[in-house]
Design a protein around this motif. Structure first.
Motif, mmCIF file in Angstrom:
data_model
loop_
_atom_site.group_PDB
_atom_site.id
_atom_site.type_symbol
_atom_site.label_atom_id
_atom_site.label_comp_id
_atom_site.label_asym_id
_atom_site.label_seq_id
_atom_site.Cartn_x
_atom_site.Cartn_y
_atom_site.Cartn_z
ATOM 1 N N ARG A 709 101.791 67.422 52.634
ATOM 2 C CA ARG A 709 102.001 67.345 54.085
ATOM 3 C C ARG A 709 103.296 68.039 54.486
ATOM 4 N N LYS A 710 104.345 67.846 53.682
ATOM 5 C CA LYS A 710 105.622 68.506 53.976
ATOM 6 C C LYS A 710 105.473 70.020 53.870
ATOM 7 N N VAL A 711 104.778 70.491 52.851
ATOM 8 C CA VAL A 711 104.586 71.934 52.671
ATOM 9 C C VAL A 711 103.841 72.524 53.866
ATOM 10 N N ILE A 712 102.799 71.850 54.319
ATOM 11 C CA ILE A 712 102.047 72.337 55.482
ATOM 12 C C ILE A 712 102.954 72.402 56.704
ATOM 13 N N THR A 713 103.777 71.386 56.874
ATOM 14 C CA THR A 713 104.718 71.385 58.005
ATOM 15 C C THR A 713 105.701 72.539 57.890
ATOM 16 N N TRP A 714 106.268 72.741 56.711
ATOM 17 C CA TRP A 714 107.217 73.833 56.518
ATOM 18 C C TRP A 714 106.572 75.181 56.832
ATOM 19 N N LEU A 715 105.295 75.335 56.503
ATOM 20 C CA LEU A 715 104.629 76.618 56.703
ATOM 21 C C LEU A 715 104.167 76.837 58.134
ATOM 22 N N SER A 716 103.727 75.785 58.796
ATOM 23 C CA SER A 716 103.055 75.954 60.082
ATOM 24 C C SER A 716 103.890 75.558 61.294
ATOM 25 N N LEU A 717 104.979 74.816 61.093
ATOM 26 C CA LEU A 717 105.783 74.362 62.228
ATOM 27 C C LEU A 717 106.400 75.553 62.956
#
Length: 926
Positions: A709-717
């Motif tokens: 979830r953190k990785v997705i946030t880092w990539l898409s935020l």
């Protein structure tokens, strides 16, 4: 005049060239007065420990502190002249010794001053009773640890917080913290700066403090912060760049002084490329140069000022500091105080060519050596070459150079070094100007241009333009955004538009289209003055930008989203290189470590760092693409490699910020599907990815789910710097209803049909071009084993054919195309038909033909299928060529924001490629 490459070289110290320290009048005086005391300074290079020991020795003789400090300075200075002149000590040895002398003497003086005030008034405390710290901030060469031998020291005194002293035991003597530290400052000046019978320790200059000589001698940290926010001037940012706490050492070692860094750093370094400071430094430098010329008027000997004259030390420092202030906000790895170290760091990130860096470093070292020798003569704070022949010969001999009535190697070398420095300085600060601007002058806009500076209401601005372009330009000039510009901004915009007009006339490939797109691009950016400043300061960037805008429309859209990347156009290496993932990863890891050193490695800063790097690399690829330096396939390769690198860095950095992490390195990987999996990524493509892990720890499922979830946030935020990628994880087992992360064992069971929960055929189609792309490398081989097992599993070929054809019809229905039109991707005979045919070939024949198991892309797989006689002769090769040409056509259309659909009757050369796609479909699906 000698060039830098043919400068006179230092010779062996023959008697004719050897110089002795006792030519210095200052050394003569010290030896006359302190001859019996020279041994108080332990032998060798003076360092902090030996200076402290010497100070204790002098104090033990009964000398008061003020006298002892001055005697220690004399001992150190005498030693340095011997080491430098007679033993050729390095510049770094001398400047380090002088810096440490300042630190040792300030430390002792501060301890004395505070003890004295504590006895009179008690120690200062905050309202809560906490002690208040006091910092002596070294500026300039003291801050940079490169103090010269007869320099004054630029100091600023800052105390932590307001409060009051505790008072004496009888309750008297209570004063405010500000009064207390003002008394400390007065004592420091007396102990260090007063001229006594023993001389002085250092001349003290407090002029760089807030409000200069009209401000209070000491300020609180809160007062300093408010000053920066409300009154701080651009030139002060250059002054504070080299600042550091030099005493007390306890505040440094304890980390207490970091609070000062948190106030100074955002004042010096901005979060954008700050080209607006060019004009400020240009004006400051002009004042310095004018003052030097005024002093030299009628006194030609003053023209040889190795610090302030043209090509002097100050210009090298300005070159370095300007580039640091402009880019240091985004590139913390170039933040450093010493000039020589900063030069190498600037070269390391490509801001100065390495050859130029080396030449500037040699010039700086040479000029500093001369500066020291000038000051050794009489311990005077001067930078003027002596006019006495004997002194000039002594300086030359001390540098192992010859100087006589016929020729002087020292002066030849000095002239060559100064010419190099002046040339580099003018190139940086006077870009596009025929001469350095004078205060109050227009400054000019180009070489050879004359007349008054252009204005936005000048008829010349639209004269000779096409009606369409003239009308668009008038709309810009009359727009509310332009009306809100300050006079300086309006003048800068007028110069830019006139320069753009000249470039469109003089450079091939730039016409009305480029100018129209330039106006469309620049209008929404007018409120962001830094971009106008960049184009004004980097003349070559404007020409390259106009050419790029003239070649395709999509670059304009990209530049609107990420205008900061135009700075990349200044890099001459742009077109001649390809993306290097390893170099990017090394650069960003160095940047990450620099953020850590600066105390700014929070998640927000790291997210922006990744985004800025990604946008810059994407733009570089875009420029090479539009300029036809690389093929469509190479564009896809580079964009895919960039995504791999971004994913790997994101995993590495995000793991360090995961509170739940249970091991040093995660046993976690990213599997690429779709265009990323096939290395066919385009500009703005989503990433289809799946997360796998291989970890028996009982906490692993929960930890890796949080990590994903953190990785997705880092990539898409989307942050102030933009976004990286849109992420799609729908291809994971059980799609959006499944777990976000899957163990490699569960993934294998799902894909290979072991158990009741198994993959669908469309998921096996997807895995034909899936690959490990980031994370734990040990999972790469594990995943590939699973993938090949899926590809080689026994299948009913007719049933497989029906399932894939049915899936293709569903996709076709979701993207309908009129019967008379052809869509490059979705039309019959288009790219998607070819891709589905390749997927059938791989799933149906990989067991018998292992060469089809490799993830090598659709074109190579079609060629391999034809070689294996799985397709009629010529069908596979023709389809491979068709796929390549359809991709190129789609790519060109997207760059120009054109439609990817065409009337079938108007396909032209693409008609044959459509037929090749249809022939492949018939050969596979009937």
């Amino acid at each position: 005049m000698n060039s830098i490459d043919t400068l006179p070289q230092a010779q062996d110290p023959t008697p004719a060239l050897a110089a002795r320290a006792d030519h210095s009048r200052y050394v003569q005086r010290v030896r006359r007065v302190r001859g019996d005391s020279l041994a108080w300074l332990p032998p060798g290079e003076p360092v902090r420990e030996t200076m402290e020991a010497a100070l204790q020795t002098v104090l033990a003789q009964g000398r008061p502190l003020a006298s002892a400090l001055r005697i220690v300075r004399q001992l150190v200075m005498e030693r340095l002249v011997v080491l430098d002149v007679e033993q050729q000590a390095s510049v770094e040895t001398v400047t380090r010794a002088m810096t440490e002398l300042a630190e040792v003497t300030l430390e002792a003086a501060l301890a004395f001053a505070r003890a004295e005030q504590d006895e009179r008034h008690g120690a200062p405390r905050t309202a809560t009773g906490a002690p208040i710290d006091f910092w002596i901030i070294g500026m300039g060469k003291l801050g940079a640890r490169e103090l010269n031998v007869s320099s004054d020291i630029d100091l600023i005194y800052v105390y932590e917080e307001d409060g009051a002293t505790a008072g004496r035991a009888d309750g008297a003597g209570v004063i405010s913290a500000h009064e207390y530290f003002s008394q400390v400052a007065r004592t420091l000046r007396a102990l260090i700066g007063d001229l006594t019978d023993d001389g002085f320790v250092f001349r003290v200059d407090l002029a760089l403090r807030p409000n200069g000589n009209s401000g209070p001698p000491v300020v609180s940290l809160a007062m300093l912060e408010e000053y920066f926010l409300v009154q701080g001037r651009e030139w002060e940012r250059f002054a504070w760049l080299k600042s550091r706490v030099v005493a007390p050492r306890e505040a440094i070692t304890s980390g207490r002084a970091r609070a000062l860094r948190d106030v100074v750093t955002p004042f010096v370094y901005r979060r954008y490329l700050d080209y607006g400071v060019f004009e400020s430094l240009r004006q400051l430098h002009q004042k310095i140069r004018d003052e030097a010329m005024r002093r030299a008027a009628g006194r030609p000997e003053r023209a040889n000022d190795v610090k302030l004259s043209r090509g002097g030390i100050r210009e090298i420092e300005f070159i370095v500091q300007l580039l640091q202030v402009v880019r240091g906000g985004q590139f913390p790895e170039i933040r450093t105080r010493p000039t020589l170290k900063a030069l190498q760091r600037l070269a390391g990130v490509g801001l100065i060519p390495q050859d130029t860096t080396d030449r500037l470093a040699r010039a700086y070292t040479f000029l500093r050596q001369i500066e020291h020798r000038i000051q050794y003569l009489d311990d005077q704070q001067t930078h003027l070459l002596p006019t006495v022949d004997a002194d000039l010969r002594w300086i030359a001999a001390s540098m192992r150079l010859d100087c006589n009535a016929e020729a002087c190697d020292l002066l030849d070398a000095l002239c060559a070094h100064r010419e190099l420095v002046a040339t580099e300085f003018d190139a940086l600060l006077h870009e596009g100007r025929s001469t350095p601007p004078r205060p109050g002058s227009s400054g000019g806009t180009c070489r050879g241009c004359s007349g008054p500076p252009p204005t936005l209401d000048s008829p010349a601005l639209v004269e000779g333009l096409s009606p369409e372009l003239a009308a668009r330009l008038k709309l810009l000039v009359d727009s509310p955004r332009v009306a809100l510009l300050r006079d300086e901004g309006r003048a800068r915009l007028a110069r830019l538009l006139m320069r753009a007009r000249r470039l469109s006339r003089d450079m091939p490939g730039i016409g009305d289209t480029a100018l129209l797109r330039f106006i469309d691009w620049i209008e929404p950016l007018l409120r962001r003055d830094s971009y106008l400043a960049l184009l004004a300061e980097r003349g070559e960037v404007l020409g390259r930008l106009l050419r790029l805008l003239g070649l395709a429309r999509w670059p304009m859209r990209y530049l609107m989203l990420h205008p900061g990347v135009i700075d990349e156009l200044a890099d001459a290496r742009l077109l001649g290189e390809r993306f290097e993932p390893g170099a990017l990863s090394r650069d960003l890891e160095a940047r990450h470590q620099a953020w850590v050193r600066s105390g700014e490695a929070d998640e927000g800063e790291l997210l922006d760092t990744l985004r800025r790097a990604h946008h810059a690399e994407t733009f570089r690829t875009l420029v090479r693409d539009v300029e036809s330096e690389i093929s469509v396939e190479q564009v896809a390769d580079d964009l895919s490699a960039l995504a791999d690198a971004m994913l790997d860095l994101t995993l590495s950095w995000a793991w360090r910020h995961l509170r739940q992490r249970h091991r040093e390195q995660p046993r976690f990987a990213v599997i690429a599907y779709g265009k990323l999996g096939g290395k066919e990524l385009g500009y703005g493509s989503d990433l289809d990815i799946v997360f796998l892990y291989d970890d028996d720890d009982e906490r692993a499922p929960e930890v890796y789910a949080a990590f994903a979830r953190k990785v997705i946030t880092w990539l898409s935020l989307r942050t102030a710097a933009g976004a990286l990628y849109e992420i799609d994880t729908a291809l994971r087992p059980n799609g959006n209803s499944g777990l976000l992360v899957t163990s490699i064992e569960a993934f294998a069971r799902y894909q290979q049909g072991r158990g009741s929960n198994t993959a669908w055929t469309w998921e096996h189609q997807a895995i034909t071009r899936a690959r490990w792309c980031a994370g734990d490398a040990s999972l790469a081989s594990r995943f590939e084993e699973v993938r090949r097992a899926v590809l080689t599993a026994p299948r009913d070929q007719d049933a497989l054919r029906r399932e894939i054809a049915t899936m293709r019809e569903r996709v076709r229905e979701a993207h309908p195309v009129r019967p008379t039109r052809f869509d490059l991707k979705h039309g019959r005979g288009g790219m998607m038909d070819i891709e589905f045919a390749v997927q059938w070939l791989v799933l149906a024949h990989s067991a018998a033909h292992p060469e089809l198991q490799d993830d090598v892309g659709n074109i190579a797989l079609l060629q391999r299928a034809e070689r294996a006689a799985l397709l009629p002769a010529g069908v596979g090769l023709a389809a491979a060529d068709a796929y390549r040409e359809l991709r190129r056509a789609q790519h060109r259309a997207r760059l120009d924001e054109a439609s990817t659909q065409t009337e079938i009757a108007e396909l032209g050369a693409l008609a044959a490629h459509r037929q090749a796609g249809l022939a492949l479909w018939r050969a596979v699906f009937g």
